[in-house]
Enzyme design. Sequence first.
Site: not given
Length: 594
Positions: A174, A236, A416
């Site tokens: 990520d 994120h 996600s």
Amino acid sequence: MRISLLAATATALLCTGTATSVAAPTAPDAPAGAPAAAPAAPVAEAPVERLIVGYKSMTTEAKSDAAAAKDAKAKGAKAGEALEFDRRIGTGAALVDLGGELGKKDSQDVMAAFEADPDVAYVVPDRRMYATAVTPNDTEYNRQWDLFETTAGMRVPGAWDKATGTGVKVAVIDTGYVTHSDLSSKMVAGYDFISDSFVANDGGGRDSNAADPGDWMLQGECGNNYPERDYDSSWHGTHVAGTIAAAANNSKGIAGIAYNATVQPVRVLGKCGGTTADIMDGITWASGGTVAGVPSNPNPADVINMSLGGSGACDAGTQSAITAAVNRGTSVVVAAGNSNANAANFNPANCNNVITVAASDREGNRASYSNYGTVVDITAPGGETAVSSANGIWSTLNSGSRGPVSENYEAYQGTSMAAPHVAGLAALMYQANPSITPAQVESAIKSNARTLPGTCSGGCGAGLADAAATLGAGTGGTPTGKVFTNSADVNVLDNTTVTSSIPVSGVGGYAPAALKIDVDIRHTYRGDLKVEIVAPSGASALLKDFSTSDSADNVITTYTVDASSVLADGTWKLRVTDNYSGDTGYIASWSLTF
């Protein structure tokens, strides 16, 4: 090929939108449907309802239920209570019903009557035991409807008595990781695979520092008028990591699904997204493969989470990296995408050998943004912050709009957020059965899913992931009648512990609720022996305990245990302990019937 970062484009990092930031972990009011904290085991002694009475082996009461029943009535009359013989326990002891709950003094009087009898070897209360896993005390836990709510939660608390992720390694491929105290104890060193220094946004290219400096972007700076407006840093990868493994029971923040697992940040996404080549190297390295110019990974992942994606077919390069990772024994979990379109048109969701995860909302519908279709394997909570921040997925974050500022918690929505729910579940499964394969992980998650309580158009895979059912909190596997035997002699000498192993394969899924264990142990004075069965996961059950009064020879019998919480395939062990000197023997044979 470049994989982009934002859900507003045709490609996605696969989260959409944020909700109000929680700057400090305060205890919110419980949302509707939030469970009360599970009760801790009582501190004071509970009233006693039954006693376990062990008679000396040569007595009539040890051999005759009628004699034991007569003795119970006599002891009750002496103590002024109505006692009844209930049944014979597997060890040969008698279970005696006290005719109702007795307080401490009355139960002690009854026990004293048995203890005064020279034919009685022991008498103990039949105590109630309690589950050791309780609702976490994390201050944001009541916001985590996705874990516990009856309607559309993933039923995670029901799995925590079976596993919490201990010893399991999860790689989050990520944006890297920004320091957060609710995750710091869970992190192991990762790697930054971003080769373009502009994309890396940290002043250099590839290096051993997987810290997330921020992935903010200015309008148009990525080329082709992308992005169409300025974007703040998403942090994120840290949000994803928190869902998987944030610390639990630390009186702050949230609880991760596999809160005792470790997380390895593998940085492949930065400003303007990330490239296929960097992602391929990240997959390879995370799973224990070799990447030229990069030190070997000391912590190869059991599970990889990839909450990222781009449009188009699964390219041969990405597929080769995924296939190699799976062949090394690593489960690969990917997000389906946030375009409300067929996931068959999005990479890596459409690759083979991955677990592709769609997102559901708080009511159990397919989330309005979630991709769908036949390539979707499973659905998990992804949230809908457009309705309310309370309906999003709360996790670890940072308040910085560009670089890191201060840690906080926020609600995101997206596939996600759904994917790490399944990655966390997979981590629980790897603890429960370290020998499990990626194919078995996928099969068990899908076969134990429940029907979505809401609606799904287009295809949501096997249904809503159910952690409690997948970890065997249900009825276990269907009996197959398959028998596995070990007839090799294993000597049992004085004051030793020995094991005999049986490899089991081809059963699939969980062991049955009534697993039969046939045992043939030749040993004089069998009271010297304790016999246990050990599952491939390491979980064990006591079949026979030591007894100072059981002087008979040999243990030749059939035991039945509830093995529904463990997977069948793997190596099972019969563990025999001798705790005295003077008598020896051997395990002649034993078998398992699934």
